[in-house]
Design a protein around this motif. Structure first.
Motif, PDB file in Angstrom:
ATOM      1  N   ARG A   1       4.645   8.913  -2.141  1.00 15.00           N
ATOM      2  CA  ARG A   1       5.375   7.860  -2.117  1.00 15.00           C
ATOM      3  C   ARG A   1       4.836   6.359  -2.172  1.00 15.00           C
ATOM      4  N   ALA A   2       3.872   6.159  -1.018  1.00 14.26           N
ATOM      5  CA  ALA A   2       3.397   5.120  -0.708  1.00 14.26           C
ATOM      6  C   ALA A   2       2.440   4.464  -1.841  1.00 14.26           C
TER       7      ALA A   2
ATOM      8  N   LYS B   1       4.680   3.365  -5.026  1.00 15.75           N
ATOM      9  CA  LYS B   1       5.354   2.286  -4.676  1.00 15.75           C
ATOM     10  C   LYS B   1       3.932   1.106  -4.784  1.00 15.75           C
TER      11      LYS B   1
ATOM     12  N   GLY C   1       9.084   6.181  -4.382  1.00 15.72           N
ATOM     13  CA  GLY C   1       8.304   4.819  -3.929  1.00 15.72           C
ATOM     14  C   GLY C   1       8.266   4.065  -5.203  1.00 15.72           C
TER      15      GLY C   1
ATOM     16  N   GLN D   1      11.631   1.627  -5.283  1.00 16.65           N
ATOM     17  CA  GLN D   1      11.781   0.843  -4.121  1.00 16.65           C
ATOM     18  C   GLN D   1      10.959  -0.441  -4.710  1.00 16.65           C
TER      19      GLN D   1
ATOM     20  N   GLU E   1      12.544  -4.331  -5.358  1.00 14.97           N
ATOM     21  CA  GLU E   1      12.153  -5.427  -4.866  1.00 14.97           C
ATOM     22  C   GLU E   1      11.695  -6.767  -5.649  1.00 14.97           C
TER      23      GLU E   1
ATOM     24  N   THR F   1      13.516  10.795   5.313  1.00 16.25           N
ATOM     25  CA  THR F   1      13.897   9.548   4.280  1.00 16.25           C
ATOM     26  C   THR F   1      15.052   8.829   5.379  1.00 16.25           C
TER      27      THR F   1
ATOM     28  N   GLU G   1       3.773   1.838   8.189  1.00 15.35           N
ATOM     29  CA  GLU G   1       3.547   2.533   6.840  1.00 15.35           C
ATOM     30  C   GLU G   1       4.969   3.369   6.633  1.00 15.35           C
TER      31      GLU G   1
ATOM     32  N   TYR H   1       7.478   0.998   5.332  1.00 14.01           N
ATOM     33  CA  TYR H   1       7.162   0.399   3.803  1.00 14.01           C
ATOM     34  C   TYR H   1       7.710   1.335   2.614  1.00 14.01           C
ATOM     35  N   ILE H   2       7.472   2.572   2.961  1.00 12.75           N
ATOM     36  CA  ILE H   2       8.285   3.718   1.841  1.00 12.75           C
ATOM     37  C   ILE H   2       9.706   4.087   2.549  1.00 12.75           C
ATOM     38  N   LYS H   3      10.194   3.706   3.530  1.00  9.95           N
ATOM     39  CA  LYS H   3      11.222   4.132   4.315  1.00  9.95           C
ATOM     40  C   LYS H   3      11.392   5.507   4.348  1.00  9.95           C
TER      41      LYS H   3
END
Lengths: 342, 335
Positions: free
Chosen positions: A222-223, A226, A254, A257, A261, B155, B238, B241-243
């Protein structure tokens, strides 16, 4: 002298670090089935024990992801349902553990041996032992690389190339064959990343108006999904992106989001298709943020034991069994999520 | 007049990473259209440099703790796993309980602190080599995080926690402020009190320290605990950031980036003198490089190569021997 020693040590340490970071990018590969060479099925049929209850030995790779857990759960619960005695061994990502497990299955004289090979190569000796013992071998999820295809009876698993094709077909259908695609690839070098890219490109080639304008690895997380999407959107081509294709659901989640934004509407301004079909993807579809997920089914239990029972009944089975997988869109999400097990 | 040419070593250490950063910025000015376009959107700045700051902050926060540990002559390989643990703890608390937000933060930092204490005890009491001692938690910690989340990605839709890494304060992303504040506070504490001197002394020669009456064990214990707390803080950033808390991937290989940032910043891995500002510059340099490679569509398979070359160049330029050679060259030219 002291300073010279220190210098050398510091430099060495720096070199080690650089080396380590190079190795680090290899990361774990996800799943790995490759098409085995097709061949006639002439493997021995399970003999069946005196009690009449089938005994199956299964060596699992480990428990590294939700997907793998669902896979294990499916196999265990299906065995219980059918009254098959399952001898389950967790290999904790190590081939030698799997080889040990397979040898112990031979000694226990099971009716069939199934396993998800952690790597492709190095299986020939142990599989020959199994063949000499007259026990049929079923591969699940990942394939092995052996010169003699008769060392195993069948390979049950997903077809990653087909998943890529399905995602591309959805894009063509949903956009009327006109799209600027940004692609989030999986971990570099892993089979699902290579095959899902290949399948997608295969279909897209026939549609000149569908163009992949951005493609970069999000490493299945995910990180990273994103972070890379953020970069895509801010690049010169960012405003032109109309479709996002992610090699797994997590990266898409990811990226959603990042799209929000950037002030765009995921699922509307940028249509999103991803692969796997995990529960969170269905939640995102219900929220209207994800458009489509192509299933990669971990629930191999039923097909595995279908094959085992067919072998016991001396019925012929296919050399390659592709798992049953669907494509889910937003309209089906609310209904489908009720039956999701993972 | 050799002494007149000698520059403050702390500033000299900063010179190379800053020079590399300047070079990278120059490259992007010329070759990356839109790299520096920053606009104001919803009360926050929006653009690539801001993204770099945001992502570099996470590495920087860990690097601050790592700098202190490395200065004592140790190293902490477990920070990535501790990031996963702290994130998992925070995500579970906000989704499964009604814990007030300040307590959630305390819990995450506390989890990091406890992990750091474990490392510190292994190193200072049992005298295990730091690489081995922290390797234990590096491997086991991710398992702990998996246990906390039951192997799932948790999540959350918690406003305060998700704004931690996604909102802005005075135009800049909050993680950047956290990193700056943390580095300033650490720097002040290290330089305005004797703490910094103790850390450097222990890193230089712990036995001499002990004979001089400094409790080297306590200094080391405190350094590892502090590093753990920093990792806990990065864990909050961290997961915010991705919730979501992704126990499998959160902070993966972060220890390498943090150690790299520290080394690029001019702190020697053999312990002793340290430079917090250098570590911050190192973190920003690594992130800028990553972003530049993304922007230029460098495929992820080969991306580590230019990164490694840049890091190697900075490290080689910093080595005393190369520095001496360069200085000798200049002197000869002048003579």
């Amino acid at each position: 002298m002291q300073t010279h020693g220190l210098t050398r040590r510091t430099l060495l340490a720096a070199l080690c670090l650089v080396g380590a970071s190079l190795v680090a990018c290899e990361k774990k590969a996800e799943e790995r089935p490759t098409e085995p060479k097709s061949g006639a099925t002439d493997a021995p049929a399970p003999s069946g024990t005196s009690s009449g209850k089938l005994r199956v030995g299964f060596s699992q790779i480990g428990a590294e992801s939700d997907w793998r857990r669902a896979n294990t759960e499916s196999i265990k619960s299906e065995a219980e349902k059918r009254g098959i005695e399952l001898i389950f061994a967790d290999a904790q990502q190590k081939q030698e553990n799997q080889i040990k497990a397979i040898r112990s299955f031979i000694q226990q004289k099971v009716d069939a041996i199934a396993f998800s090979p952690v790597v492709e190569t190095g299986w020939e000796p142990v599989l020959k032992e199994v063949k000499e013992a007259g026990i049929p071998v079923i591969l699940t999820d990942r394939a092995v690389d052996v010169s003699d295809p008769n060392l195993f009876v069948t390979f049950i698993g997903a077809d990653f190339v087909e998943e890529g094709r399905r995602a591309a077909n959805w894009v063509v259908k949903a956009t009327g064959g006109k799209a600027m695609v940004a692609e989030l690839q999986g971990t570099p070098g892993s089979a699902p990343a290579i095959d899902r890219k290949k399948g997608f490109e295969e279909v897209v080639k026939a549609h000149p108006e569908v163009k992949i304008i951005k493609s970069q690895s999000g490493e299945f997380t995910r990180a990273k999904g994103k972070e890379v999407m953020e970069t895509f959107l801010k690049s010169g081509d960012g405003p032109r992106i109309t479709v996002l294709y992610a090699h797994n659901d997590d990266m898409a989640l990811g990226a959603i989001q990042a799209i929000e934004e950037a002030g765009k509407k995921p699922g509307v301004d940028i249509k999103i298709v991803s692969i796997d079909g995990v529960r969170a993807a269905f939640d995102a579809m219900i929220a209207g943020k994800l458009n489509c997920t192509v299933e990669c089914n971990p629930l191999l239990g039923p097909q595995l034991f279908d094959a085992v029972e067919a072998l016991a009944a001396k019925k012929p089975i296919e050399k390659r069994i592709v798992t049953k997988e669907g494509v889910f869109e937003q309209v089906q999400a609310a209904e489908a999520i009720k039956t999701r097990q993972y | 007049m050799a002494s007149a040419r000698r520059i403050n070593p702390a500033i000299a250490a900063l010179a190379w990473p800053l020079a590399a950063l300047a070079l990278l910025v120059l490259f992007n000015v010329v070759f990356t259209p839109g790299f520096f376009s920053v606009e104001l959107r919803d009360g926050r700045l929006f653009g690539t440099p801001i993204d770099i700051l945001n992502h570099a902050s996470k590495v920087a926060i860990v690097a601050v703790g790592m700098t202190i540990v490395i200065a004592t002559g140790g190293v902490d390989l477990s920070v990535g796993a501790v990031v996963a643990i702290a994130g998992a703890a925070a995500a579970m608390l906000v989704t499964r309980t009604q814990t007030p937000f300040p307590l959630v933060i305390l819990a995450a930092l506390g989890a990091g602190g406890v992990a750091g204490l474990c490392n510190g005890l292994l190193v200072s009491r049992l005298r295990l080599q730091p690489i081995v001692a922290t390797l234990v938690l590096m491997v086991a910690g991710r398992g702990v995080a998996q246990l906390i989340t039951d192997g799932l990605i948790i999540t959350f839709e918690h406003r305060a926690l998700s704004s931690l890494a996604n909102a802005a304060f005075a135009f800049l992303p909050i993680p950047a402020w956290i990193a700056i504040a943390l580095a300033l506070a650490t720097g002040l504490f290290a330089r305005r009190t004797a703490a910094g001197m103790f850390v450097e002394a222990v890193g230089d020669n712990d036995r001499a320290c002990r004979y001089a009456g400094v409790n080297d064990r306590a200094v080391k214990l405190a350094a590892y605990a502090f590093c753990g707390v920093c990792a806990g803080l990065a864990g909050l950033v961290e997961c915010s950031y991705i919730k979501a808390a992704d126990a499998n991937n959160a902070g993966l290989f972060l220890e390498l980036d943090a150690i790299l940032a520290v080394v690029i910043g001019g702190t020697s891995l053999s312990g002793g003198r340290f430079s917090l500002a250098g570590s911050l510059a190192g973190a920003v340099l690594i992130q800028s490089l990553t972003k530049t490679l993304y922007m230029h569509d460098v495929s992820a398979d080969v991306a580590p190569l230019p990164k490694a070359v840049a890091v190697l160049a900075v490290c080689v330029l910093q080595s005393p021997r190369v520095k001496d050679r360069i200085a000798a060259l200049f002197n000869r030219g002048r003579a």
